[in-house]
Design a protein around this motif. Structure first.
Motif, PDB file in Angstrom:
ATOM      1  N   ARG B 327       0.719  -1.114  -0.054  1.00  8.52           N
ATOM      2  CA  ARG B 327      -0.001   0.019  -0.101  1.00  8.52           C
ATOM      3  C   ARG B 327       0.725   1.293  -0.089  1.00  8.52           C
ATOM      4  NH1 ARG B 327      -4.778   0.008   4.517  1.00  8.52           N
ATOM      5  NH2 ARG B 327      -4.935   2.361   4.581  1.00  8.52           N
ATOM      6  N   LEU B 328       1.963   1.299   0.695  1.00 11.64           N
ATOM      7  CA  LEU B 328       2.865   2.196   0.774  1.00 11.64           C
ATOM      8  C   LEU B 328       3.562   2.682  -0.486  1.00 11.64           C
ATOM      9  CD1 LEU B 328       4.272   4.083   2.811  1.00 11.64           C
ATOM     10  CD2 LEU B 328       6.388   2.473   2.574  1.00 11.64           C
ATOM     11  N   ALA B 329       3.915   1.346  -0.963  1.00 11.25           N
ATOM     12  CA  ALA B 329       4.565   1.519  -2.457  1.00 11.25           C
ATOM     13  C   ALA B 329       3.680   2.143  -3.786  1.00 11.25           C
ATOM     14  CB  ALA B 329       5.063   0.061  -2.792  1.00 11.25           C
ATOM     15  N   GLY B 334       4.639   8.798  -4.563  1.00  9.95           N
ATOM     16  CA  GLY B 334       5.197  10.271  -4.517  1.00  9.95           C
ATOM     17  C   GLY B 334       6.095  10.484  -3.482  1.00  9.95           C
ATOM     18  N   ARG B 335       6.052   9.807  -2.370  1.00 14.17           N
ATOM     19  CA  ARG B 335       6.950  10.247  -1.318  1.00 14.17           C
ATOM     20  C   ARG B 335       8.269   9.323  -1.600  1.00 14.17           C
ATOM     21  NH1 ARG B 335       4.005  13.112   1.179  1.00 14.17           N
ATOM     22  NH2 ARG B 335       1.994  12.502   1.963  1.00 14.17           N
ATOM     23  N   VAL B 336       8.506   8.561  -2.562  1.00 12.63           N
ATOM     24  CA  VAL B 336       9.591   7.834  -2.741  1.00 12.63           C
ATOM     25  C   VAL B 336      10.232   8.382  -4.164  1.00 12.63           C
ATOM     26  CG1 VAL B 336      10.774   5.671  -3.394  1.00 12.63           C
ATOM     27  CG2 VAL B 336       8.766   5.775  -1.666  1.00 12.63           C
ATOM     28  N   LEU B 364       9.305  -0.604  -4.364  1.00 12.54           N
ATOM     29  CA  LEU B 364      10.202   0.531  -3.656  1.00 12.54           C
ATOM     30  C   LEU B 364      11.708   0.668  -4.184  1.00 12.54           C
ATOM     31  CD1 LEU B 364       8.844   0.076   0.015  1.00 12.54           C
ATOM     32  CD2 LEU B 364       8.223   1.988  -1.649  1.00 12.54           C
ATOM     33  N   ARG B 365      12.207  -0.440  -4.400  1.00  8.07           N
ATOM     34  CA  ARG B 365      13.816  -0.268  -4.481  1.00  8.07           C
ATOM     35  C   ARG B 365      14.029   0.228  -5.933  1.00  8.07           C
ATOM     36  NH1 ARG B 365      18.269  -4.798  -5.606  1.00  8.07           N
ATOM     37  NH2 ARG B 365      19.920  -3.667  -4.834  1.00  8.07           N
ATOM     38  N   GLY B 370      17.577   3.378  -2.070  1.00  7.30           N
ATOM     39  CA  GLY B 370      18.046   2.182  -1.694  1.00  7.30           C
ATOM     40  C   GLY B 370      17.060   1.675  -0.402  1.00  7.30           C
ATOM     41  N   VAL B 371      16.929   0.495  -0.293  1.00  2.00           N
ATOM     42  CA  VAL B 371      16.057  -0.100   0.771  1.00  2.00           C
ATOM     43  C   VAL B 371      16.702  -0.725   1.961  1.00  2.00           C
ATOM     44  CG1 VAL B 371      13.952  -1.476   1.078  1.00  2.00           C
ATOM     45  CG2 VAL B 371      14.115  -0.361  -0.929  1.00  2.00           C
TER      46      VAL B 371
END
Lengths: 291, 431
Positions: B327-329, B334-336, B364-365, B370-371
Motif C-alpha cells: 500500500r505504501l509503495a 510520490g514520497r519515494v 520501492l527499490r 536504497g532499501v
C-alpha cells in the motif's frame, strides 16, 4: 463576459472535453475570482487538457511552464541574452563609447520566459504550471510571490507589473507534498478517474469514427483494470490510445487477438500485464459472448 | 474584474452568506481546515458567480474555495450534505473524523489515505491521556500467549533463537491497540549523533540544479558578465556554477505491531532525531493498517516525551507487512524518489502473504536510492534471516542490518557505508 458554469460545461463538451460539475465550477471561479486553481489527481485524468481547453474556450493564449527537478527562477521568468550583451560591449568598445548598466540591461537583451510572458500578455492568458510537484520548495516559494504580487522584479531593470493577470492553473501528481501556503493561495480541485458513462462519452467524442460497441468494451475493460492493484493504473489518455490503436487495426469489437496485439497501449509494465492477464481474458470472453 | 449578473434569488445571498460563514467556521473548528477571513471572502464572492439554485454548483464552488487537499474533499462533502440539508438546518450529530484513522480495509483509488496535511495533526489539541510507557523493559511478564507460541515454535517460520528478556519486552502487553502511545525523550543527544552519522554516510552524488558556488564546474555567464560590466567588459573575475551534493530523503516505515514494542519506541525517537537533523523525513507506522506519522513527529518538541494519539490499527496490533508495504509503495509512491532511502524497521514476524512483501520491495527499490531493513532480531547472536517475510524481502534489499539498541543505530552509518548504498547515485563529479 464570463460564461456561466453550464455554458462553460457545454463549451468544453463541444471541444471534446467532458468536464464534471465540480471541475466546471472550479474553472468558472478561476476566471471569476482571479485565483489560481490547483488540480490534483492521478496521472492521465486530463488535468493538463483542462487548461488547454479552457484557453481554447476563452479564446486566449495558453502559456505552459513544465516544471522539472532543478527548474530555477531564471528559466521560468527571464534570461539575459548574454551573447548579445557581450557583442554590444565589444562593439561599444570598438567605437570607443562607455557602456552603462542602463544600456546593457534593457528590454533588448531581456528574453522573457513563460511566467514573464504570461503577465505581459495584453489579454489574460491561461498560464499552465504543469507538474508543480516536480519543482522544488525553493521554486514553489518563488511562485508564491508571483501569485501574490503579480509582478516580477528584475534586479537590473526594476519591477515589471502585470499588464494582465493570467488565469493560472497548476497541476500536481502528488509526488511531493505542496506547501500549505501554496494550497491556501489556490482554489482546489481533485480530479478523479471518470465514471464509466463519462469515459464512454469521452471516447466517443474524441474518436468520432469509433464503433460504439468497441468503445463500450474498451471502457469496460479499462474500468476492470483500474480495480486491480496495478503498478501503473491506466488513465484516460491510455483509454484513448488504446481505443485509437484498435480503431487503426480496424477492430470492431474487442477479442483475444486484438487485445493481445494492443495491450501495450494500456498496460505499460511487464508485471502489470501478467497481473491483468486473467482479468483481460475474462473481458475478452465476455465481449465475444456478447458480440 | 468583470462580474456576471447575480443569478440567485434576490434576498437569498444575505442569509446564505451568514450560513456560509458558519459553515466555514465549522470546517475549521471540527476538521482543522485552513480557512481564514480571506477564504470566507472568496467563498462569498464565489457565490455571486454560480447559480445558487443549483446545489451542485454551490457545492462545487464552496469545495473549490474551502478545501485544499484530496482528503479534505470527503470531509467537506459529508459536512456540506449535513449542513445544507433542506433549509440549511444544521445537523449536529456528524462526528469529527480524525484524520489519523483512515478506513483500513477500503482500497483507496485516489492514492492517499493516511496522509493529512501537517496542520491537522501537528498540534493535536486533544492530548489523550498518557498511557503507561510501552517500552518499559522491566514490565512484569504477565500472560505472554504470543511469546509462548514463538518460543516453542522453532520449526515454524517465526522460530529463531532469542533470549527470554528480549522476548518479554517484545510482546509487552502494555502496547495494546486503542491506547495513546507515549515515548520517553531518552538520550536525544546520542540519537542526534547517530542521525548525523547516518546522513553523512549516505553519498547520493550531486544535485541537478546548478547553483552559484565559489568553485564549480560551469561558468556562470550571468554573474560573470554582470561583474565584467564594471571592468569595461573584460571578465576579470570569473563566477562559477556547480551542483551541490544531494541531501538524502528518508522514508521510515515502522512496524508498530505488538512484537515490536520496545524497538518501535526507540526507532520513533530515532525518527524524531533524524527529522531534527534533516527535515526530509517521512515516517509511517503499520501494524494491521498504515498511518503517516510525519506530522506528529514534526509537531513534537525536541527533548520532550513523544506523545502520539491513539494510532488505531497502526500500532500495537498484529502485523501485515506485505499488504502495508504494498500500500505504501502504490498509494504513497510520490514520497519515494531517487533521493529517498527507505528504512524499514520490522522483526519480520508476519501473518500475511510473504509474496506481497517481495512485490512491494521490488517496487520501492526500483524508485528509491536504497532499501534497508532493520531488524531487532538480527542483533541477536546466531541470527539467520529465515522469517518468511524477511526471506521474501532479502533479494530486494540493499542491506539487512541489526537494530537491537542505540549502539546499532550509532553503527548504522558505518554499516551502510560498508554496504555501499550508492546505487541510485550519479557518478561523483570530478572535483
Amino acid at each position: 463576459m464570463i460564461p456561466a458554469v453550464q455554458e462553460l460545461q457545454a463549451a468544453f463538451q463541444a471541444r471534446g472535453y467532458v468536464a464534471g460539475d465540480a471541475l466546471a465550477t472550479a474553472l468558472r471561479l478561476v476566471v471569476g475570482l482571479g485565483k489560481p486553481l490547483l488540480l490534483e489527481g492521478p496521472a492521465g485524468v486530463g488535468k493538463t487538457e483542462a487548461a488547454k481547453t479552457l484557453a481554447d474556450v476563452l479564446g486566449t493564449r495558453l502559456i505552459r511552464l513544465q516544471c522539472y527537478e532543478g527548474l530555477d527562477a531564471q528559466s521560468a521568468l527571464y534570461e539575459w541574452n548574454y551573447a548579445r550583451q557581450l557583442l554590444h560591449l565589444r562593439a561599444a568598445e570598438l567605437r570607443g563609447e562607455a557602456v552603462g548598466d542602463d544600456d546593457l540591461y534593457g528590454e533588448t537583451f531581456l528574453m522573457p520566459r513563460p511566467l514573464l510572458q504570461a503577465i505581459r500578455e495584453p489579454r489574460s492568458a491561461v498560464l499552465l504550471i504543469d507538474e508543480i510537484d516536480r519543482a522544488d520548495d525553493a521554486f514553489e516559494a518563488f511562485l508564491l510571490e508571483l501569485l501574490a504580487e503579480w509582478q516580477i522584479t528584475v534586479p537590473e531593470l526594476g519591477t515589471l507589473p502585470a499588464v494582465s493577470r493570467p488565469h493560472v492553473i497548476l497541476t500536481s501528481n502528488r509526488s511531493r507534498e505542496l506547501s500549505d501556503a501554496l494550497r491556501r493561495r489556490c482554489l482546489y480541485h481533485w480530479t478523479e478517474y471518470p465514471s464509466r458513462a463519462q469515459e464512454l462519452q469521452i471516447v466517443l467524442s474524441r474518436l468520432p469514427g469509433i464503433n460504439e460497441t468497441l468503445a463500450r468494451q474498451v471502457t469496460d475493460a479499462v474500468h476492470a483494470l483500474r480495480a486491480l492493484p496495478l503498478g501503473k493504473t491506466p488513465g484516460v489518455a491510455e483509454t484513448l490510445d488504446w481505443a485509437a490503436a484498435l480503431v487503426s487495426l480496424h477492430a470492431d469489437h474487442l477479442d483475444a487477438e486484438a487485445l493481445h496485439a494492443t495491450l501495450g497501449a494500456v498496460l505499460k509494465l511487464r508485471e502489470d500485464q501478467l497481473l491483468a492477464a486473467p482479468t483481460l481474458q475474462g473481458v475478452a470472453a465476455q465481449a465475444q459472448a456478447r458480440g | 474584474m468583470a462580474e456576471s449578473g447575480r443569478s440567485g434569488v434576490a434576498g437569498a445571498p444575505a442569509a446564505l452568506a451568514a450560513q456560509v460563514a458558519t459553515f466555514a467556521g465549522r470546517l475549521r473548528r471540527r476538521h482543522g481546515f485552513l480557512i481564514g477571513p480571506g477564504e470566507v471572502r472568496d467563498a462569498l464572492r464565489a457565490l455571486e458567480l454560480v447559480d445558487l439554485l443549483s446545489r451542485r454548483e454551490l457545492r462545487g464552488a464552496l469545495r473549490a474555495v474551502l478545501t485544499a487537499g484530496p482528503e479534505q474533499g470527503r470531509l467537506f462533502d459529508l459536512e456540506f450534505n449535513a449542513f445544507f440539508r433542506a433549509g440549511g438546518q444544521p445537523q449536529p450529530e456528524l462526528p469529527p473524523l480524525l484524520p489519523e484513522t483512515p478506513a483500513p480495509a477500503e482500497p483507496d483509488p485516489d492514492g492517499d489515505q493516511a496522509d493529512q496535511p501537517d496542520r491537522e495533526q501537528g498540534k493535536p489539541d486533544t492530548r489523550p491521556e498518557q498511557a503507561p510507557s510501552p517500552q518499559a523493559g522491566s514490565d512484569p511478564g504477565g500472560d505472554l500467549p504470543d511469546g509462548e507460541a514463538l518460543q516453542d515454535g522453532q520449526e515454524s517460520d517465526e522460530g529463531d533463537e532469542q533470549d527470554a528478556p528480549v522476548m518479554q519486552a517484545r510482546v509487552s502487553p502494555n502496547v495494546a491497540p486503542g491506547e495513546a502511545l507515549r515515548v520517553d525523550a531518552g538520550d536525544l543527544g546520542g540519537l542526534l549523533r547517530a542521525a548525523t552519522g547516518l546522513i553523512r554516510a549516505l553519498e547520493l552524488g550531486r544535485a541537478r540544479r546548478l547553483r552559484p558556488l565559489p568553485r564549480g564546474s560551469k561558468l556562470d555567464a550571468r554573474r560573470t558578465l554582470h561583474a565584467a560590466a564594471r571592468t569595461a567588459g573584460d571578465a576579470v573575475h570569473l563566477r562559477w556554477l556547480g551542483r551541490p551534493r544531494r541531501a538524502p530523503r528518508f522514508l521510515l516505515v515502522l512496524d508498530g505491531s505488538r512484537s515490536m514494542g520496545r524497538d518501535g519506541a526507540l526507532l520513533l525517537r530515532f525518527a524524531q532525531a533524524l527529522h531534527l537533523r534533516s527535515r526530509r523525513v517521512e515516517v509511517y507506522a503499520f501494524s494491521t493498517g498504515l498511518t503517516r506519522l510525519t506530522p506528529l513527529i514534526r509537531g513534537a518538541a525536541p527533548g520532550q516525551p513523544l506523545t502520539l494519539p491513539d494510532l488505531g490499527d497502526a500500532w500495537g496490533g498484529g502485523t501485515r507487512i506485505g499488504e502495508n508495504l504494498l500500500r505504501l509503495a502504490r498509494d504513497e509512491r510520490g514520497r519515494v524518489n531517487r533521493d529517498t532511502v527507505v528504512l524499514i524497521l520490522s522483526d519480520g514476524l508476519d501473518t500475511g502473504d510473504p509474496a506481497l512483501v517481495g512485490r512491494a520491495l521490488r517496487d520501492l527499490r526500483r524508485r528509491s536510492a536504497g532499501v534497508v531493513w532493520l531488524s531487532p532480531l538480527a542483533a541477536t547472536p546466531g541470527y539467520r534471516p529465515v522469517q518468511r517475510a524477511i526471506a521474501a524481502a532479502l533479494p530486494h534489499l540493499d542491506a539487512l542490518l541489526p537494530a537491537g539498541g542505540p549502539d546499532d543505530l550509532h553503527a548504522l552509518g558505518r554499516r551502510l557505508r560498508a554496504a555501499r548504498l550508492t546505487r541510485g547515485a550519479s557518478p561523483r563529479d570530478a572535483h
